[in-house]
Design a protein around this motif. Structure first.
Motif, mmCIF file in Angstrom:
data_model
loop_
_atom_site.group_PDB
_atom_site.id
_atom_site.type_symbol
_atom_site.label_atom_id
_atom_site.label_comp_id
_atom_site.label_asym_id
_atom_site.label_seq_id
_atom_site.Cartn_x
_atom_site.Cartn_y
_atom_site.Cartn_z
ATOM 1 N N THR A 191 5.306 26.855 25.468
ATOM 2 C CA THR A 191 4.161 27.157 26.321
ATOM 3 C C THR A 191 4.439 27.016 27.808
ATOM 4 O OG1 THR A 191 3.383 24.863 26.016
ATOM 5 C CG2 THR A 191 2.453 26.545 24.568
ATOM 6 N N ARG A 245 -0.533 28.132 17.133
ATOM 7 C CA ARG A 245 -1.546 28.908 17.857
ATOM 8 C C ARG A 245 -1.027 29.408 19.202
ATOM 9 N NH1 ARG A 245 -4.107 31.509 20.627
ATOM 10 N NH2 ARG A 245 -6.377 31.610 20.966
ATOM 11 N N TRP A 246 -0.286 28.585 19.955
ATOM 12 C CA TRP A 246 0.029 28.927 21.335
ATOM 13 C C TRP A 246 1.521 29.148 21.614
ATOM 14 C CZ3 TRP A 246 -3.895 24.838 21.134
ATOM 15 C CH2 TRP A 246 -5.165 25.311 21.438
#
Length: 263
Positions: free
Chosen positions: A178, A258-259
């Protein structure tokens, strides 16, 4: 009409990609060797934990938190094993994955027959392989310093270490997937120092004031250090730190799925 003779098949050739388990093992072997051959990684994964074990055993740093009848090395070894998980699953794998992502290695490998799931599985196996090496080295040095754990405690420590590795791997991948690689390097190194010093890894949370002690107990580092110390001192961990580790593992992997960005 003439025919072209067929080219003989090479021994072991199958005409297609190797089975997925073989691809995963090959990737795991590559990542394990890469980590252990890298000087900076070797310092983080092996040299610093072993130095910490010697320092904690021969200096009075742990004297204020020793339970009745326990020696320094009996508190030092579990803490250093927790530090090994932090160094391996979080810092080491996080930094490597972050730079692999920056240079496009993750994106390239995800398009090969290895695939994304195979790449992640290979990373997990590499973490376990390095953790096994760390365990043997730390336990061997600990034994030389007078550490004498029971066979049951040694067996129970394995699932505790695996649960801790799951939590820190999820956190490492979340960070690496991320933010920029340079930020991953800076953050993982800073977090490593903080969690090793005051995060319940090397020193029990009881060394801190009440509110800070409670905060450390709900950190994955504090929970892992506490669970390992309880395992080796009393024969088994209490449920509370295991629950904390399980929550961190589930939350970090859910967030990473998710990210996480592959490029």
């Amino acid at each position: 009409m003439t025919t072209t003779p067929a080219t003989p098949a090479l021994p072991g050739a199958t005409g297609g990609p190797a089975p997925l388990p073989r691809r995963v093992v090959a990737q795991a072997r590559f990542e394990t060797v890469a980590m252990l051959r890298n000087g900076e990684q070797l310092l983080l994964l092996v040299v610093l934990p072993l130095m910490a074990l010697v320092a904690l055993t021969y200096t009075p740093l742990l004297d204020g938190v020793l339970p009745a009848g326990a020696s320094r090395v009996e508190i030092a070894v579990p803490g250093v094993l927790a530090l090994c998980v932090l160094s391996n699953a979080f810092s080491g794998q996080g930094i490597q994955t972050g730079f692999d992502r920056r240079y496009g290695v993750l994106r390239f490998l995800s398009t090969t027959p290895l695939g994304r799931s195979g790449l992640i599985a290979g990373k997990l196996l590499a973490i376990l392989a390095v953790l096994a090496v760390q365990y043997v080295l730390v336990a061997g040095l600990g034994a030389a310093l007078g550490w004498r754990p029971g066979p049951g405690a040694l067996l129970l420590s394995v699932p505790v270490l695996l649960l801790g590795a799951a939590a820190f791997t999820g956190l490492g991948l979340l960070l690496a997937g991320t933010v920029r690689a340079e930020a991953t390097l800076a953050v993982t190194n800073l977090v490593w120092v903080l969690l090793a010093a005051v995060g319940g890894t090397l020193f029990p949370s009881t060394t801190l004031p009440g509110a800070a002690s409670w905060l450390v107990d709900v950190l994955p580092s504090g929970a892992l250090g506490s669970a390992l110390r309880e395992t080796f001192l009393t024969g088994g961990p209490s449920p509370a730190p295991l629950v904390v580790l399980a929550v961190w593992a589930l939350a970090s992997w859910a967030a990473a799925l998710r990210w996480f960005r592959w490029s």
